[in-house]
Scaffold this motif. Sequence first.
Motif, PDB file in Angstrom:
ATOM      1  N   SER A 103       0.765  -1.232   0.067  1.00 16.71           N
ATOM      2  CA  SER A 103       0.127  -0.007  -0.100  1.00 16.71           C
ATOM      3  C   SER A 103       0.983   1.238   0.042  1.00 16.71           C
ATOM      4  N   PRO A 104       1.230   1.770  -1.223  1.00 15.79           N
ATOM      5  CA  PRO A 104       2.142   2.963  -1.253  1.00 15.79           C
ATOM      6  C   PRO A 104       1.453   4.360  -0.736  1.00 15.79           C
ATOM      7  N   THR A 105       2.184   5.241  -0.377  1.00 16.27           N
ATOM      8  CA  THR A 105       1.783   6.342   0.038  1.00 16.27           C
ATOM      9  C   THR A 105       1.221   7.298  -0.887  1.00 16.27           C
TER      10      THR A 105
ATOM     11  N   GLY B 255       5.882   3.427   1.550  1.00 14.17           N
ATOM     12  CA  GLY B 255       4.455   2.943   2.067  1.00 14.17           C
ATOM     13  C   GLY B 255       4.508   1.808   2.883  1.00 14.17           C
TER      14      GLY B 255
ATOM     15  N   TYR C 247       7.344  -0.583   7.145  1.00 16.20           N
ATOM     16  CA  TYR C 247       6.996   0.710   6.505  1.00 16.20           C
ATOM     17  C   TYR C 247       8.143   1.367   5.793  1.00 16.20           C
TER      18      TYR C 247
END
Length: 301
Positions: A54-56, A104, A122
């Motif tokens: 889940s990338p930023t 992310g 993270y």
Amino acid sequence: MKIAGKTMCVFVLLTITRLMRTVGNNRVSATVGSSSELNCSHKSNITMVTWKISPTVGGPCTMGYRADQNKTDRTNCSDSMNWKFRPDGDPTLEIRHVGIAHEGNYTCELVTTEGNFHKTYYLTVLVPPRLALYCDNHGDPVCEAAAGKPAAQVAWVLDSNSTPREEGHDNGTVTVLSKLTARSTNMTNATCIVSHPAGNQSKTIACHPSKNNVFILYVSIILCFLSITTFMAVIYYFKLHSDRLCHKTKPLESAPVHTPQDDTMEVEPYTTYVQKENTIYNSVSDLTVGQNLPQGLSLAT
């Protein structure tokens, strides 16, 4: 009551077991352009493994492997992310040419004959700033740490009288500008030190006040003085001139009120004069006529 107690005990045991099998979140960092490896729990007899990213910025992606089908699949993941080895033996994830978009959360879910395990990372992407040191138009040294992530720390050697300023960019990087406005008179060189998690940098420069700037400053002071002097002279001239005009100019007298009595007073002297003129004229006429009469005749009295 006993059933409720047993149920609670089972729930607590399952929670403890799950917590024991779960490894907490880990924070890792990687410099932009480098490679990063995220390993999963090393277990044998892997049934299934799944990486959930889940990338930023951007949408999520998944990478999976099923041992019963000996098959891997991927959804919405870039080519820069892949298995480092065979996923049935080592499900380590490798990220090549790390970029800002890779920052992310990364979660590995592992299913084995021993149970379920998962591990979360993270990933923080570090962008080293570009260091630039130069002299501005006033001869003051300026240190620029451009497009760093996170923001760099800028300091000067042997002098702390600086004015740092930060400017953020859309991609998450930050540019820091620091200007050394006052230097010691005995200091010939200024050294700037940039501190950053991706590495420290330093540069030295010698700045001198610009002669053109000094000349412009002197000219500006002279012009300002002349302008003020001229302005004061003009004010004094107009004030003196206005005072003279006030002394020369007399106030206008009010016009006299004209009445019918004044007309009578003006007419009466003229009438008296006319009467006197007529009397004199008559006397002269009578005298003239008397002189021209024959002898023996005289003027009647």
